[in-house]
Scaffold this active site. Structure first.
Site, PDB file in Angstrom:
ATOM      1  CE  LYS A 173      -7.365   1.468   4.118  1.00 18.14           C
ATOM      2  NZ  LYS A 173      -6.060   1.764   4.405  1.00 18.14           N
ATOM      3  CD  GLU A 221      -2.683   1.294   2.463  1.00 20.48           C
ATOM      4  OE1 GLU A 221      -3.771   1.889   2.756  1.00 20.48           O
ATOM      5  OE2 GLU A 221      -2.043   0.564   3.584  1.00 20.48           O
ATOM      6  CB  CYS A 256      -4.241  -1.712   4.725  1.00 22.07           C
ATOM      7  SG  CYS A 256      -3.220  -1.550   6.353  1.00 22.07           S
TER       8      CYS A 256
END
Length: 513
Positions: free
Chosen positions: A343, A268, A377
């Protein structure tokens, strides 16, 4: 077992039936059905052996047949689920057999009463499964008697009876055995074998699925079974411009491609070093300026994917359309196509420092090396997302992350391993190391890249396929076997996906109106 049989030294042998076995077979069948009805004539038996000799198997003991299993190959679409025994077997003539059919149909299985309790039937079922796999047939299907139903017919429906047998509240000498041998009930058939009074002419339509079935065997271009993953544990360092950044990206792509990897995973915000150019700006303004480079980086990564013949999961980068700032991971396939995954969950810091917003969709992507998902993440800490992807038949989950401290890393790491176990898939994670002392909110990094798997006999006991050293710039290159996932989902010690209580709960994606 009688004393006479106990005194005999057993010499069991699995083999195909022969015409000379007819009298032994006839004796067993008459004792089961208590009548000649339902028992084959010698002429019928001869024809059955002639039509499909490989499908007629038995176990002999000291030269005498004590158990047997009969079967044919059929094109199941010609019969469907609402058939009866005579229709699908050609009234016992087996003239419905087709060598190029897709299903092994079990026509009968029988065990001498003196040999019950010796698990002879299990050997026959295992032999049938082996035959099905070796012939590359889709499944085994059979109509199963439920002889124990006669005692309950006046108070239970066949469906309720079958449910109680499944739950081991009732024992049925046929159905209980079939369930124990990994067959599942597709439906209840009526008038399957009218002469079967014990079952009240009902039968269970049973199926065992061949997990190794390959429908379209091609000489080239087959779906890969062994997939090689290349993970880049990336060091944050100063880059003067995009060219220097892409030089480092190409170095790692070249490295994992040299080992013939199918995927290259970056972390990321791997392009965060370019933020140093905007140190004089507010953090929220700087990240939006960084987003100006995203389109160029994606285009150049796509060229690398094609030229180095590797699918690149491009970590993540900021995307800004003038209204919304979002964090996005790009999948650059080696065929030149590009896809992206936003995300969904933004951390409190990302929202307060940068004004990042979450995306609104989740996707499972087809590649030439399996179906993959991407969770960036923090997203991996939400188990619902992994389950939604698993329901879309995901094989590998990629998790690019950026964490500053060890406790932040351990949250991602622990949840990633859990996603692998609960969703019966592989999970690959990687982050960045080093530091960017003059870049606000991106100053320190902590990472230990890894590949996780389910935890069962076919996989590492601790679910760790491979793991990098902590906080060192490096790569991981390791193989994962997608066929093992198929085996796990159907025959694992535990089967998390198959055994969900969908009668009690479910995970649903709410479509935006």
């Amino acid at each position: 077992m009688s004393k006479q049989w106990e005194e005999i030294e057993h010499r069991l042998k699995l083999r195909n039936l022969r015409l000379s076995d007819y009298e032994d077979v006839n004796e067993i069948l008459v004792s089961i059905y208590r009548t000649q009805e339902g028992v084959w004539t010698k002429s019928e038996f001869k024809n059955q052996l002639k039509v499909f000799p490989e499908g007629q198997i038995c176990i002999e003991d000291n030269g005498k047949v004590v158990a047997g299993a009969m079967s044919i190959i059929v094109d199941y679409s010609k019969f469907g689920d609402n058939h009866n025994y005579n229709e699908i077997t050609g009234h016992g003539k087996f003239d419905t057999h087709e060598d190029d059919g897709d299903t092994l149909y079990g026509t009968d299985i029988f065990v001498h009463k003196e040999y019950r309790g010796m698990r002879i039937g299990r050997r026959l079922y295992d032999a049938r499964k082996e035959l099905c796999e070796n012939l590359n047939l889709r499944s085994i299907i059979a109509g199963g008697r439920i002889p124990g139903y006669a005692k309950y017919a006046d108070k239970l429906t066949p469906r309720k009876y079958i449910d109680l047998v499944k739950n081991k509240e009732i024992y049925d000498p046929v159905l209980s055995f079939q369930i124990a041998n990994e067959f599942h009930v597709r439906k209840v058939i009526t008038k399957y074998l009218p002469s079967d009074t014990d079952s009240r002419a009902y039968a269970t339509l049973l199926e065992w699925i061949n997990i190794y079935f390959d429908k379209d065997e091609k000489l080239i271009g087959n779906k890969k079974s062994i997939v090689r993953l290349g993970l880049v544990q990336w060091k944050m360092r100063r880059f003067a411009n995009v060219d220097e950044l892409m030089q480092q990206v190409e170095f790692f792509v070249d490295t994992v491609s040299g080992y013939k990897s199918d995927f290259c995973l970056l972390p990321e915000f791997f392009n965060a070093p370019l933020l140093a150019e905007f140190n004089d700006m507010d953090a929220s303004e700087a990240i939006r300026k960084l987003a100006d480079y995203t389109e160029e980086i994606v285009s150049r990564m796509s060229e690398l994917a094609v030229s180095y013949n590797v699918n690149i999961v491009g970590g993540s980068m900021p995307e800004y359309d003038g209204k919304k700032l979002r964090n996005v991971s790009y999948l650059c396939r080696r065929d030149g196509t590009v896809a992206k995954q936003y995300k969904l969950h933004v951390t409190p810091d990302e929202a307060s420092y940068w004004g990042l917003q979450g995306g609104n969709g989740i996707h499972c992507f087809d590649t030439d090396a399996g179906r993959i998902g991407i969770l960036i993440c923090y997203d991996v800490e939400f188990p619902e997302l992994g389950r939604i992807l698993a329901e879309q038949e995901m094989d590998i989950l990629f998790v690019p992350f950026w964490t500053d401290t060890k406790n932040a890393f351990l949250r991602v790491n622990t949840c990633a391993k859990a996603r692998a176990i609960e969703n019966e898939c592989y999970v690959a994670i990687t982050g960045s190391v080093g530091n960017l002392p003059k870049v606000e909110n991106m100053d320190i990094q902590y990472s230990q890249a890894a590949i996780y798997s389910p935890s069962d006999f076919s996989f590492p006991h601790d679910a760790v396929v491979a793991q990098a050293s902590e906080n060192a710039e490096t790569t991981i290159v390791a193989d994962v076997d997608l066929e093992l996932l198929t085996k796990q989902r159907k025959a694992g010690s535990v089967r998390n996906l198959e055994q969900r209580r969908l009668d009690l709960y479910s995970v649903q994606w709410k479509q935006k109106k």
